[in-house]
Design a protein around this motif. Sequence first.
Motif, PDB file in Angstrom:
ATOM      1  N   VAL A  14       1.123  -1.210  -0.144  1.00  0.00           N
ATOM      2  CA  VAL A  14       0.376  -0.293  -0.111  1.00  0.00           C
ATOM      3  C   VAL A  14       1.436   1.044   0.152  1.00  0.00           C
ATOM      4  O   VAL A  14       0.864   2.002  -0.525  1.00  0.00           O
ATOM      5  N   LEU A  16       3.808   1.880  -1.343  1.00  0.00           N
ATOM      6  CA  LEU A  16       4.398   1.821  -1.988  1.00  0.00           C
ATOM      7  C   LEU A  16       3.689   2.012  -3.252  1.00  0.00           C
ATOM      8  O   LEU A  16       4.217   2.740  -4.376  1.00  0.00           O
ATOM      9  N   PHE A  17       2.518   1.625  -3.020  1.00  0.00           N
ATOM     10  CA  PHE A  17       1.410   1.815  -4.073  1.00  0.00           C
ATOM     11  C   PHE A  17       0.842   3.780  -4.146  1.00  0.00           C
ATOM     12  O   PHE A  17       1.116   4.623  -4.931  1.00  0.00           O
ATOM     13  N   LEU A  20       3.959   5.431  -5.472  1.00  0.00           N
ATOM     14  CA  LEU A  20       4.191   5.740  -6.857  1.00  0.00           C
ATOM     15  C   LEU A  20       3.022   6.634  -7.141  1.00  0.00           C
ATOM     16  O   LEU A  20       3.060   7.536  -8.389  1.00  0.00           O
ATOM     17  N   GLU A  21       1.978   6.589  -6.736  1.00  0.00           N
ATOM     18  CA  GLU A  21       0.755   7.684  -7.340  1.00  0.00           C
ATOM     19  C   GLU A  21       1.703   8.631  -7.101  1.00  0.00           C
ATOM     20  O   GLU A  21       0.902   9.815  -7.335  1.00  0.00           O
ATOM     21  N   ILE A  23       4.171  10.030  -6.688  1.00  0.00           N
ATOM     22  CA  ILE A  23       4.924  10.288  -8.036  1.00  0.00           C
ATOM     23  C   ILE A  23       4.587  11.086  -9.007  1.00  0.00           C
ATOM     24  O   ILE A  23       4.845  11.916  -9.504  1.00  0.00           O
ATOM     25  N   SER A  24       3.332  10.422  -9.175  1.00  0.00           N
ATOM     26  CA  SER A  24       2.638  10.619 -10.517  1.00  0.00           C
ATOM     27  C   SER A  24       2.045  11.258 -10.200  1.00  0.00           C
ATOM     28  O   SER A  24       1.564  12.720 -11.667  1.00  0.00           O
ATOM     29  N   PHE A  25       1.506  12.109  -9.699  1.00  0.00           N
ATOM     30  CA  PHE A  25       0.892  13.483  -9.316  1.00  0.00           C
ATOM     31  C   PHE A  25       1.235  15.015  -9.130  1.00  0.00           C
ATOM     32  O   PHE A  25       1.276  15.306  -9.876  1.00  0.00           O
ATOM     33  N   LEU A  27       3.907  14.112 -10.564  1.00  0.00           N
ATOM     34  CA  LEU A  27       4.362  14.921 -12.162  1.00  0.00           C
ATOM     35  C   LEU A  27       3.251  15.082 -13.413  1.00  0.00           C
ATOM     36  O   LEU A  27       3.053  16.426 -13.727  1.00  0.00           O
ATOM     37  N   ILE A  28       2.215  14.763 -12.013  1.00  0.00           N
ATOM     38  CA  ILE A  28       1.139  15.673 -13.053  1.00  0.00           C
ATOM     39  C   ILE A  28       0.536  17.097 -12.825  1.00  0.00           C
ATOM     40  O   ILE A  28       0.883  17.946 -13.998  1.00  0.00           O
ATOM     41  N   VAL A  29       1.177  17.372 -12.048  1.00  0.00           N
ATOM     42  CA  VAL A  29       1.195  18.744 -11.294  1.00  0.00           C
ATOM     43  C   VAL A  29       1.972  19.712 -11.782  1.00  0.00           C
ATOM     44  O   VAL A  29       2.159  20.859 -12.510  1.00  0.00           O
ATOM     45  N   ASN A  31       4.635  18.531 -14.351  1.00  0.00           N
ATOM     46  CA  ASN A  31       5.071  18.976 -15.469  1.00  0.00           C
ATOM     47  C   ASN A  31       4.340  19.488 -16.469  1.00  0.00           C
ATOM     48  O   ASN A  31       4.896  19.581 -17.424  1.00  0.00           O
ATOM     49  N   GLN A  32       3.501  19.600 -15.865  1.00  0.00           N
ATOM     50  CA  GLN A  32       2.466  20.419 -17.146  1.00  0.00           C
ATOM     51  C   GLN A  32       1.597  21.874 -16.807  1.00  0.00           C
ATOM     52  O   GLN A  32       1.701  21.735 -15.939  1.00  0.00           O
ATOM     53  N   GLN A  35      -2.067  21.723 -16.540  1.00  0.00           N
ATOM     54  CA  GLN A  35      -2.527  20.623 -14.946  1.00  0.00           C
ATOM     55  C   GLN A  35      -2.498  21.983 -14.236  1.00  0.00           C
ATOM     56  O   GLN A  35      -2.911  21.938 -13.289  1.00  0.00           O
ATOM     57  N   PHE A  39      -4.766  23.343 -11.399  1.00  0.00           N
ATOM     58  CA  PHE A  39      -4.177  22.964  -9.688  1.00  0.00           C
ATOM     59  C   PHE A  39      -4.295  23.934  -8.817  1.00  0.00           C
ATOM     60  O   PHE A  39      -4.310  23.831  -8.370  1.00  0.00           O
TER      61      PHE A  39
END
Lengths: 281, 165
Positions: A14, A16-17, A20-21, A23-25, A27-29, A31-32, A35, A39
Amino acid sequence: MKNLINFLIQYSVVFLFLFLEIISFTLIVKNQEYQKSVFLSSSNSVVSSMYEWSNSVVEFFKLRAANDNLSEENTALKNQIIKLENKLVTLEKVTPDSVHFRIPPEMEYQFIAAKVIKCTTNKLQNYITLDKGALDGIKIDMGVVSDEGVVGIVKNVSPKFSVVIPILNPKIEISCKFKRNNYSGSLLWNGVDYRYANLTDIARHVELSLGDTLITSGLTSTFPEGIPVGSVEDFKIKESDAYYRIKVKLAVNFRTLSYVKVINYLNFQEQKDLEKKSEEQ
Amino acid sequence: MPTVLQNIFRFILLVLFQVLVLDNIQFLGFVNPYLYILFIIALPVQTPRWFSLILAFVIGITVGIFSNIPGPHAFATVLVAFSRDGIIKLFTQIEEGNNPTPSFYTFGVSAYIKYVVLLVLIHNFTLFILESFSFINFWLLLSKIILSSVVTILLILGFQSIKTK
């Protein structure tokens, strides 16, 4: 402690999950830009959109005032340019001619100030009466201008008064030309509206645009070159026409005309005589 | 280790296919199937969860980088990988010690279809919502999600039914 470690191991997946999420988020916020901006600003998007809207409205109204100011300033600067150009022209030395007496260019024209005491604009043939006449040096065929531009030509003179045929009279045609490209034509009033007159004799190959300034051509001895006459309001040409039909907005407002200047061209008689002589020969 | 090799190949093939072919398909203007999710769907059942999470993250980032949106892809694939185990347990009874690759044969047709549909829906919902990051064009967003999901599911099921084992 043991429990804690057990807990961590049990839920390591959990974590780790989640890791990773996250990190992804991130990236979303990060990198772009889109967004990111959404945000960061979503909390006050309502406020910002309202602010933007109101600003656009206010800006629109301010634009008008700014526009007026700019155009006023523009005209003032243009006038200044014309003045300076005229000064420059008069300052340029003509090669001195010692043998013959010659009136220097800046002295060629003299102005006689006069007051309009009667002026009609609504008739088919309008006339203007001035409060000065032959005693003040006014002679027949002298040009009359106001500060705004060309008014007309002196038609009759009495000792104390003179009568002017303004542009608003089909009896006269004023020779004028485009300031832009020097094509000349004659201006004729159509008897309808005191603000507009028609320009004729402009051939179809001439390039026109709305708002082109018309000035006196200087081809007749009545007016010196460069006095404003009006500007192009509208023009039409049919397939079969050789000449444009040009509607000109007159520079002078004849309804409010009160003070004019009569132009006394000192070389008028000499020029006229010479021309007459040439024609007779 | 044939399974490992198989999965490596599948990884490369799916990423290439996704990036070079499927991302260029703009069927009807907005249907973009995301077949690469098949990699996570087809991981052996007993793959360690932490490992499948990391693999999902890697494939999500890889595909995402090509389409310039790594974040949403990674987020969606990690979520899919995380929810995979629970869904497998929900629909199937895999005996302890068995390590089958999910397919019609190992799961049974209906269980496999449910499994695929659910995972693809999770993936597409997460991906499209994160991508648009708003609900302004909600119906367009929803139709995009549904259509892309349908196409993806059909593609995955088609691929699986072609496989001879």
